[in-house]
Each structure stands twice: as C-alpha cells, then as structure tokens.
Design an enzyme around this catalytic site. Structure first.
Site, PDB file in Angstrom:
ATOM      1  N   ASP A 102      22.448  15.542  34.252  1.00  0.00           N
ATOM      2  CA  ASP A 102      21.152  15.110  33.726  1.00  0.00           C
ATOM      3  C   ASP A 102      21.227  14.989  32.205  1.00  0.00           C
ATOM      4  O   ASP A 102      22.071  15.631  31.568  1.00  0.00           O
ATOM      5  CB  ASP A 102      20.063  16.134  34.069  1.00  0.00           C
ATOM      6  CG  ASP A 102      19.893  16.308  35.567  1.00  0.00           C
ATOM      7  OD1 ASP A 102      20.184  15.355  36.310  1.00  0.00           O
ATOM      8  OD2 ASP A 102      19.481  17.405  35.978  1.00  0.00           O
TER       9      ASP A 102
HETATM   10  N1  URA Z   1      22.382  20.120  38.833  1.00  0.00           N
HETATM   11  C1  URA Z   1      21.299  19.762  38.119  1.00  0.00           C
HETATM   12  O1  URA Z   1      20.186  20.116  38.438  1.00  0.00           O
HETATM   13  N2  URA Z   1      21.497  18.986  37.031  1.00  0.00           N
HETATM   14  C2  URA Z   1      22.699  18.585  36.624  1.00  0.00           C
HETATM   15  O2  URA Z   1      22.807  17.889  35.613  1.00  0.00           O
HETATM   16  C3  URA Z   1      23.815  18.979  37.369  1.00  0.00           C
HETATM   17  C4  URA Z   1      23.623  19.751  38.476  1.00  0.00           C
END
Ligand code: URA
Length: 241
Positions: A102
């Site tokens: 993310d």
């Molecule tokens: N899990 C998440 O919630 N976000 C990420 O970026 C990676 C794994």
C-alpha cells in the site's frame, strides 16, 4: 548464445526458420554475413536481418527496493501520484513490482522484468514468505492473536495460518508491535486481519520478502540482487535458472 537461438529468442523466427535465414546469407553480425547458425553471439554484437538491426532479448533485471511511505506500487499512475518507478528510473528495463505494498506501507519490494518468476512468486501455491512489522492500536489479548494465527474470514474467505509474534507493548501509547509472517498475499491482508480482531494498523512495514531483507539499504534506495539471491528465488518456486 548461438546465433539461431538468439534470433529465435528475439522473436524473429523459429529456430529452424532462423537457420534458413542464416544459410541464405540474410543475417549479418557486426556488419559481416554470418552463414553459420552455431556462431556464438553476445549482447554486445550488432545483429541484423536483411539489413535491419535486431534488438536482443531484454536483459533480466532484479531489484530490491526499500520503499518509503507515499509511493504507490505501480509503474504508471493516472492521477500522477508518485510511484515506485520514480525511485528506480535509471535501470533501462521495463520492470514492474512483484505484488503490491500500500502507499502508506514501507519496506522491501522486488521489481523485475522476469515475468515467469514474478508470476510464481505471487502465486499462493508457492507459499512465498512475507514478514511484516505492524504497529497496531490497542494491546491485543492472546485470544485475538490466536485467531489471527489460525485464520479468520475476510471477504468470505479464510486466511491461511500465519505466524504472529507480539514483540512489544506500549501501554502509555495504547499500541503494540507485531511481527506477522504470511504465505499469502491478499490485498491489504495485514490491515484487514488486524482490524478484524479490533486492532487497526497504525504503521506497517514489510521486513522481508522471500527471504530478501533491506539490510543496509536506506529508504528510497534499491540494489540489484546477486546471482545467489536470484538462484534462491528460482528454487523457492520450483524453477531452474
Ligand atoms: N498487507 C497490508 O495490509 N498492506 C500492505 O501493504 C501489505 C500487506
């Protein structure tokens, strides 16, 4: 690599057809006609068919980026937001991220133009390990951690068992630090798992992907994998290099 194979790899013709082109004297290497399909050529040779220069097979590139927060894990963004491609501009290859982090998640992200390897690394069948550190809201009880370990239903599907370690609690800040090891890679998986047991994630970092760690890489920096690291990745997903 043999000339006929080179032409075939570059998508010019089948191996057999390439041999015919060569025997017809239509192929040149560094300006001279090459009439032997077994002639050895390399990436520095200039190869042409009927006078037209052939681009060789793209060199495989494997990069490990220590992604900072604020960058999205795509190569192009229609909204002009900063992307991980902005951090690895000068590689000269059409690389793309293996899976996603993310925008507000930091940590290790592999980028490559090796489609076969990338596909397998992302495929749940190969159970590639991803290790995260998550600062969560609240102090979790063992019951909640056990639920995350065993698997809980998210968007109608149970998560596969995960390893969860409670590394630290800070009651004054009402927060705890978890180390979470997953072998799946569902969208927002860590955040969704933590939220499902009532502990939203405040900050998330991926410490390791398929055994690759940031080590001394500063945030925003990247490095090329070495041969042994590439070999390890291949072995993890049942491929021969
Ligand atoms: N899990 C998440 O919630 N976000 C990420 O970026 C990676 C794994």
């Amino acid at each position: 690599m043999r000339l006929a194979k080179y032409l075939a790899r570059a998508g010019i013709a089948s191996r057999r057809r390439a041999e015919i082109l060569i025997s017809e004297g239509r192929v040149t290497v560094n300006g001279s006609i090459a009439d032997k399909p077994q002639l050895k050529v390399g990436e520095n040779d200039m190869i042409a068919v009927d006078g037209k220069i052939i681009e060789g097979p793209e060199k495989k590139v494997y990069l490990l980026l220590n992604k900072p927060q604020g960058y999205i894990s795509t190569v192009h963004d229609t909204h002009d937001r900063p992307t991980v491609a902005d951090l690895v501009r000068d590689t000269g290859a059409r690389i793309y991220p293996v899976g996603r982090l993310d925008a507000d998640t930091s940590g290790v992200l592999l980028l490559t133009n090796d489609g076969k390897l990338a596909h397998r690394l992302m495929h749940p069948r190969f159970e590639v390990e991803k290790v995260y550190k998550a600062w969560i809201e609240g102090l979790p009880q063992k019951k909640s951690l056990d639920l995350m370990r065993r698997g809980l239903v998210i968007e109608g599907k149970k998560t596969v068992p995960a390893s969860i370690k409670l590394l630290k609690t800070e009651s004054e800040n009402n927060t705890a630090l978890l180390e979470i090891t997953l072998v799946e890679g569902r969208k927002r998986q860590v955040k969704n798992m933590c939220a499902a047991v009532g502990h939203p994630v405040r900050a998330l970092r991926r410490e390791s992907f398929a055994g690759l760690k940031a080590g001394r890489l500063k945030k925003g920096d990247y490095r090329h994998l070495d041969q042994q690291e590439i070999k390890n990745l291949y072995h993890q997903v049942g491929l021969q290099i």
